[in-house]
Motif scaffolding. Structure first.
Motif, PDB file in Angstrom:
ATOM      1  N   ASP A 343      34.812  12.701  28.860  1.00 14.28           N
ATOM      2  CA  ASP A 343      33.664  13.543  29.167  1.00 14.28           C
ATOM      3  C   ASP A 343      33.563  14.651  28.116  1.00 14.28           C
ATOM      4  O   ASP A 343      33.806  15.821  28.405  1.00 14.28           O
ATOM      5  CB  ASP A 343      33.805  14.143  30.571  1.00 14.28           C
ATOM      6  N   HIS A 372      30.128   4.082  30.416  1.00 10.67           N
ATOM      7  CA  HIS A 372      30.999   5.163  30.878  1.00 10.67           C
ATOM      8  C   HIS A 372      31.898   4.634  31.984  1.00 10.67           C
ATOM      9  O   HIS A 372      31.404   4.105  32.984  1.00 10.67           O
ATOM     10  CB  HIS A 372      30.170   6.338  31.408  1.00 10.67           C
ATOM     11  N   TYR A 376      34.174   9.530  38.275  1.00 10.60           N
ATOM     12  CA  TYR A 376      33.158  10.548  38.538  1.00 10.60           C
ATOM     13  C   TYR A 376      31.951  10.334  37.625  1.00 10.60           C
ATOM     14  O   TYR A 376      32.093   9.937  36.469  1.00 10.60           O
ATOM     15  CB  TYR A 376      33.723  11.955  38.307  1.00 10.60           C
ATOM     16  N   TYR A 377      30.781  10.631  38.151  1.00  9.09           N
ATOM     17  CA  TYR A 377      29.564  10.628  37.346  1.00  9.09           C
ATOM     18  C   TYR A 377      29.564  11.950  36.578  1.00  9.09           C
ATOM     19  O   TYR A 377      29.039  12.951  37.046  1.00  9.09           O
ATOM     20  CB  TYR A 377      28.337  10.509  38.257  1.00  9.09           C
ATOM     21  N   VAL A 381      27.775  11.168  30.992  1.00 14.04           N
ATOM     22  CA  VAL A 381      26.911  10.091  31.462  1.00 14.04           C
ATOM     23  C   VAL A 381      25.603  10.656  32.013  1.00 14.04           C
ATOM     24  O   VAL A 381      24.538  10.046  31.882  1.00 14.04           O
ATOM     25  CB  VAL A 381      27.629   9.222  32.514  1.00 14.04           C
ATOM     26  N   GLY A 382      25.672  11.847  32.604  1.00 13.00           N
ATOM     27  CA  GLY A 382      24.450  12.469  33.102  1.00 13.00           C
ATOM     28  C   GLY A 382      23.486  12.809  31.983  1.00 13.00           C
ATOM     29  O   GLY A 382      22.265  12.713  32.150  1.00 13.00           O
ATOM     30  N   TRP A 388      27.334   2.932  34.049  1.00 13.75           N
ATOM     31  CA  TRP A 388      28.458   3.710  34.593  1.00 13.75           C
ATOM     32  C   TRP A 388      29.282   2.834  35.509  1.00 13.75           C
ATOM     33  O   TRP A 388      28.774   2.267  36.475  1.00 13.75           O
ATOM     34  CB  TRP A 388      27.925   4.926  35.366  1.00 13.75           C
ATOM     35  N   ALA A 390      32.708   2.843  37.913  1.00 17.78           N
ATOM     36  CA  ALA A 390      33.524   3.826  38.618  1.00 17.78           C
ATOM     37  C   ALA A 390      34.703   3.165  39.325  1.00 17.78           C
ATOM     38  O   ALA A 390      34.675   2.958  40.542  1.00 17.78           O
ATOM     39  CB  ALA A 390      32.668   4.595  39.617  1.00 17.78           C
TER      40      ALA A 390
END
Length: 424
Positions: A343, A372, A376-377, A381-382, A388, A390
């Motif tokens: 991140d 990604h 966690y988002y 990635v946001g 994504w 997870a």
């Protein structure tokens, strides 16, 4: 050798005149000379040459030779070193190198030694005029903080605002990368970590500690009430009381538990302070009381800066390192970028802050796919979007093996690359 000795003698003889002339030209410097009364010896280590300087009630006198009992002593390994370090044209690197290799040393109380060294430096720039006049009584200063370079606007000794540094036409242009028919270049402005912009409120915060405080129900000679830590309030105490508490606690711990109960370490990212650096008063102090040293990773900041940058393309940053020499390669050739438990938007390099954000945005502009992998988002990635995945925490190792299994069983991996570039 003779020339060096002659030059050293001339420098020492002229130093008294320089100090006196600076005092005549600068009222600030003249007032500084009234702060301390001391005798400072400057000499060669073998006592073959030297001169001592007497500071008394703002007046200066000196005499050639070796003083029998000076307050502080600045000594040099040889005359050549002394001439080089005391020259007005010396570089800071020369001073650092001489100190680290013990070609130069200072003995005596730290307070007097630091005062004397700073006084000598002030003769070179006794009344510096910093900052850019912005009009209206506002001056703009530049500060290279640990959170990114900033402009600091000040009026009447108070900070008005702090902003990221912008570059103008007089500054060098940034680098340029050409990839897939487009041209990319960083903006001529810096980035900072968000908390950098809160420094003004931190500096003027009513909760900022400006003097020693003691928990109201802590009695170092009686009831300590450790159960109330974080609960009970604090009261202001004098510096002398604070020092007495620290000194008595050191004695108590040493008396009751032995010197090994006192532990200390120094960070690998050294600072040239009284306590932060390896070769500082820290070691002198703890050696005098007995202690347990913290054995820490023998890393090399210099090795990282001059070695790792060229091998792996990572810049010298604290926090998550940003990449430099892979930028062009990725922009020109990358088809997909995978951020695996990564991140960078929230773990950016401390000194450069979000300098890598624009480079990741270039990748998105070129249509390069993002994947990604993170429970966690996260912020990256946001911002960038993409696929994504997870996995549950702790199952990522199984995911790695699964991907490798598919590559091998379905013959999807680059055999030529593995044969030439891998072992085992």
């Amino acid at each position: 050798m003779i020339l060096d000795s002659t030059q050293f003698s001339v420098i020492l003889f002229g130093l008294e005149k320089v100090l006196k002339m600076t005092a005549l030209r600068s009222a600030i410097f003249a007032e500084r000379l009234k702060e301390k009364n001391l005798t400072a010896q400057i000499k060669l280590r073998d006592n073959s040459q030297g001169r001592y300087f007497i500071f008394k009630d703002g007046k200066i006198s000196s005499k050639a030779g070796i003083h029998p009992d000076p307050d502080i002593v600045m000594s040099f390994e040889d005359a050549a070193t002394a001439v080089r370090i005391m020259s007005p044209t010396k570089t800071f690197l020369e001073f650092i190198s001489s100190a680290k290799s013990f070609q130069l040393d200072m003995r005596g109380p730290d307070e007097l030694a630091i005062w004397f060294a700073e006084t000598l430096n002030m003769t070179m720039n006794h009344n510096p005029d910093y900052g850019l006049d912005m009009g209206g009584g506002v001056k703009r200063y530049t500060n290279n903080t640990n959170c990114g370079p900033v402009f600091v606007y000040v009026k009447n000794g108070k900070i008005l605002r702090i902003t990221p540094t912008d570059f103008d036409g007089e500054d060098a242009d940034p680098w340029v990368v050409k990839a897939r028919g487009q041209t990319f270049s960083p903006p001529k402005k810096t980035t900072v970590n968000p908390h950098t912009l809160a420094w003004k409120s931190m500096i003027y915060s009513p909760n900022r500690l400006l003097y020693p405080m003691k928990r109201v129900d802590f009695d170092p000679h009686g009831a300590r009430n450790p159960q109330n830590r974080g609960i009970s309030g604090y009261e202001r105490i004098s510096w002398n009381e604070a020092l007495d508490i620290v000194v008595n606690e050191i004695k108590r711990v040493k008396r009751e538990h032995g010197p090994g109960a006192i532990m200390n370490g120094s960070g690998s990212h050294h600072t040239w302070g009284a306590l932060g650096y390896w070769l500082s008063a820290r070691l002198r102090f703890f050696n005098s009381i007995g202690w347990t040293p913290v054995v820490h990773n023998p890393d090399s900041w210099e090795g990282w800066f001059w070695g790792a940058t060229h091998h792996w393309g990572q810049s010298a940053r604290n926090g998550g390192s940003e990449f430099y020499n892979l930028v062009e390669d990725c922009l020109q050739n990358c088809e997909m970028m995978v951020f695996w438990s990564s991140d960078p938007e929230s773990t950016s390099g401390v000194y450069g802050a979000a300098e890598g954000t624009v480079r990741r945005q270039w990748l998105k502009e070129l249509g390069i796919k993002f994947v990604h992998i993170d429970p966690y988002y996260n912020h990256t990635v946001g911002l960038l979007g993409g696929k994504w995945l997870a996995p549950k925490p702790g199952t990522d190792s199984a995911m790695v093996l699964a991907i490798a299994y598919v590559w091998i069983t379905e013959n999807l991996y680059d055999k030529d690359y593995v044969d030439k570039g891998d072992v085992g």
